[in-house]
Design an enzyme around this catalytic site. Structure first.
Site, PDB file in Angstrom:
ATOM      1  N   LYS A  11     -49.553  18.373 -31.159  1.00  0.00           N
ATOM      2  CA  LYS A  11     -50.835  17.651 -31.163  1.00  0.00           C
ATOM      3  C   LYS A  11     -51.766  18.101 -32.284  1.00  0.00           C
ATOM      4  CE  LYS A  11     -50.597  16.786 -26.217  1.00  0.00           C
ATOM      5  NZ  LYS A  11     -50.480  15.328 -26.286  1.00  0.00           N
ATOM      6  N   GLY A  51     -52.828   9.012 -29.083  1.00  0.00           N
ATOM      7  CA  GLY A  51     -53.989   9.805 -28.693  1.00  0.00           C
ATOM      8  C   GLY A  51     -54.356  10.832 -29.755  1.00  0.00           C
ATOM      9  N   ASP A  52     -53.358  11.403 -30.421  1.00  0.00           N
ATOM     10  CA  ASP A  52     -53.630  12.386 -31.481  1.00  0.00           C
ATOM     11  C   ASP A  52     -54.272  11.700 -32.687  1.00  0.00           C
ATOM     12  OD1 ASP A  52     -52.282  14.155 -29.799  1.00  0.00           O
ATOM     13  OD2 ASP A  52     -50.374  13.886 -30.850  1.00  0.00           O
TER      14      ASP A  52
HETATM   15  P1  ADP Z   1     -52.793   8.912 -24.966  1.00  0.00           P
HETATM   16  O1  ADP Z   1     -51.715   8.623 -25.964  1.00  0.00           O
HETATM   17  O2  ADP Z   1     -53.443  10.235 -25.167  1.00  0.00           O
HETATM   18  O3  ADP Z   1     -52.393   8.663 -23.529  1.00  0.00           O
HETATM   19  P2  ADP Z   1     -54.020   6.296 -25.080  1.00  0.00           P
HETATM   20  O4  ADP Z   1     -52.723   5.715 -24.612  1.00  0.00           O
HETATM   21  O5  ADP Z   1     -55.243   5.967 -24.299  1.00  0.00           O
HETATM   22  O6  ADP Z   1     -53.964   7.867 -25.275  1.00  0.00           O
HETATM   23  O7  ADP Z   1     -54.214   5.772 -26.594  1.00  0.00           O
HETATM   24  C1  ADP Z   1     -55.178   6.290 -27.476  1.00  0.00           C
HETATM   25  C2  ADP Z   1     -55.776   5.173 -28.283  1.00  0.00           C
HETATM   26  O8  ADP Z   1     -54.735   4.469 -28.992  1.00  0.00           O
HETATM   27  C3  ADP Z   1     -56.477   4.107 -27.454  1.00  0.00           C
HETATM   28  O9  ADP Z   1     -57.823   4.441 -27.235  1.00  0.00           O
HETATM   29  C4  ADP Z   1     -56.321   2.878 -28.326  1.00  0.00           C
HETATM   30  O10 ADP Z   1     -57.298   2.868 -29.354  1.00  0.00           O
HETATM   31  C5  ADP Z   1     -54.979   3.077 -28.976  1.00  0.00           C
HETATM   32  N1  ADP Z   1     -53.907   2.384 -28.220  1.00  0.00           N
HETATM   33  C6  ADP Z   1     -52.992   2.926 -27.382  1.00  0.00           C
HETATM   34  N2  ADP Z   1     -52.170   1.998 -26.869  1.00  0.00           N
HETATM   35  C7  ADP Z   1     -52.557   0.820 -27.412  1.00  0.00           C
HETATM   36  C8  ADP Z   1     -52.096  -0.539 -27.310  1.00  0.00           C
HETATM   37  N3  ADP Z   1     -51.055  -0.868 -26.518  1.00  0.00           N
HETATM   38  N4  ADP Z   1     -52.743  -1.499 -28.025  1.00  0.00           N
HETATM   39  C9  ADP Z   1     -53.789  -1.180 -28.820  1.00  0.00           C
HETATM   40  N5  ADP Z   1     -54.270   0.068 -28.969  1.00  0.00           N
HETATM   41  C10 ADP Z   1     -53.674   1.060 -28.278  1.00  0.00           C
END
Ligand code: ADP
Length: 306
Positions: free
Chosen positions: A42, A253-254
């Site tokens: 990360k 997320g990173d």
């Molecule tokens: P993590 O990977 O830490 O679980 P998230 O899945 O919430 O975090 O994704 C982090 C960011 O990436 C989101 O706030 C969004 O901006 C973007 N993101 C993730 N998945 C999608 C998606 N399917 N479509 C558009 N943006 C996405």
């Protein structure tokens, strides 16, 4: 004049990926695909995401004196990350052993290796912390090292961005320094423990309960739905993500948090910085892999239509 927009303190791992038809049961051997080795972790991911967008970025991390460590240093340098503060030795480079089944589900074993040897004494150099506008942390290095970094940053007046991933309980003074605390749904529920809001389906409920734990601000990432920004006074704003065709969410997320921390370090307010970071997170899900999927400035999708 600060030397860096962003100092990332955290992990660097080699991701070792093998595709399998099915996972082995206990005592069983299965054959898989050729091994693919990718730079990850990360901390390294956040630093690469920001540097690729043009941020003046340094990483403080620990890798082993081995091929995986050299791979990581090379990917950081190619992205433009200052690696002067990447320490070497003490243990093998951290690795994530990842098997991917035909449905795309991952099984992962992490060997923290050198990440577990990143010690408080390695990170509390105040000169380094004051050279950056923002220090960004995640939880793949020892908690006492996180705590020492946060306390030194707070004393130096450096803004702290902390992504509580993988989730762990945090000391009250560490939580209080976060501006923002960044969590996804799973991490939000973990930090809320047995508080009633953990059972809510409303991100606003998690965010306001998290704010009560002390951070100066909270950002909850919501995958395709973007993010929720909550200021210290409890007011929340939903920030939508641009609609994209998601291929692989690894590292999104990173990319989001590294970008957010950089924009805050460049002087943007939190909501404006999140509006930019969701676009980078969205770009990162349109391509396979973690660091390989992170965009350059001209690859970021337009903001969603209002
Ligand atoms: P993590 O990977 O830490 O679980 P998230 O899945 O919430 O975090 O994704 C982090 C960011 O990436 C989101 O706030 C969004 O901006 C973007 N993101 C993730 N998945 C999608 C998606 N399917 N479509 C558009 N943006 C996405």
């Amino acid at each position: 004049m600060q030397t860096y927009d962003l100092l990332v303190v955290g992990s660097a791992n080699a991701d070792l990926v093998v595709r399998v038809d099915r996972r082995p049961a206990a005592g069983e051997t299965v054959l898989g695909s050729d091994l693919a080795v990718h730079p990850g972790g990360k901390g390294a991911n956040q630093a690469v995401a920001a540097a690729r967008l043009g941020a003046r970025t340094a990483l403080l991390a620990r890798v082993g004196e081995d091929g995986h460590g050299r791979l990581l240093l090379e990917s950081l340098r190619v992205a433009g990350v200052d690696t002067d503060a990447v320490l070497t030795g003490g243990a093998p480079t951290g690795v994530a052993l990842i098997t991917v089944d035909p449905a795309g589900d991952n099984s992962i074993v992490v060997s923290p290796g050198a990440n577990a040897r990143l010690a408080p004494a390695d990170v509390t150099d105040a000169a380094r912390l004051t050279a950056a506008a923002v220090v960004s942390l995640q939880l793949e290095v020892p908690l006492e090292t996180i705590a020492a970094t946060v306390r030194a940053a707070a004393a130096a007046g450096t803004r702290v961005v902390l992504n509580a991933s993988p989730p762990a309980s945090l000391p009250a003074d560490v939580l209080a320094a976060c501006d923002p605390l960044v969590v996804n749904e799973h991490e939000a529920r973990f930090l809320l423990g047995d508080r009633p809001e953990a059972g809510s389906s409303e991100p606003e409920a998690w965010a306001s309960a998290l704010t009560a734990l002390g951070p100066r601000s909270v950002v909850v990432t919501l995958g395709a739905d973007g993010a929720l920004v909550t200021a210290a006074d409890g007011t929340s704003v939903r920030v939508p993500s641009p609609p994209v065709k998601a291929v692989d969410t690894t590292g999104a997320g990173d990319a989001f948090t590294g970008t957010l921390a950089w924009r805050l370090g460049s002087g943007e307010d939190l909501e404006t910085a999140v509006r930019f970071a969701v676009r980078v997170g969205a770009a990162a899900v349109t391509r396979a892999g973690a660091q390989e999927s992170f965009p350059t400035a001209d690859e970021i999708p337009a903001p969603p239509a209002p």
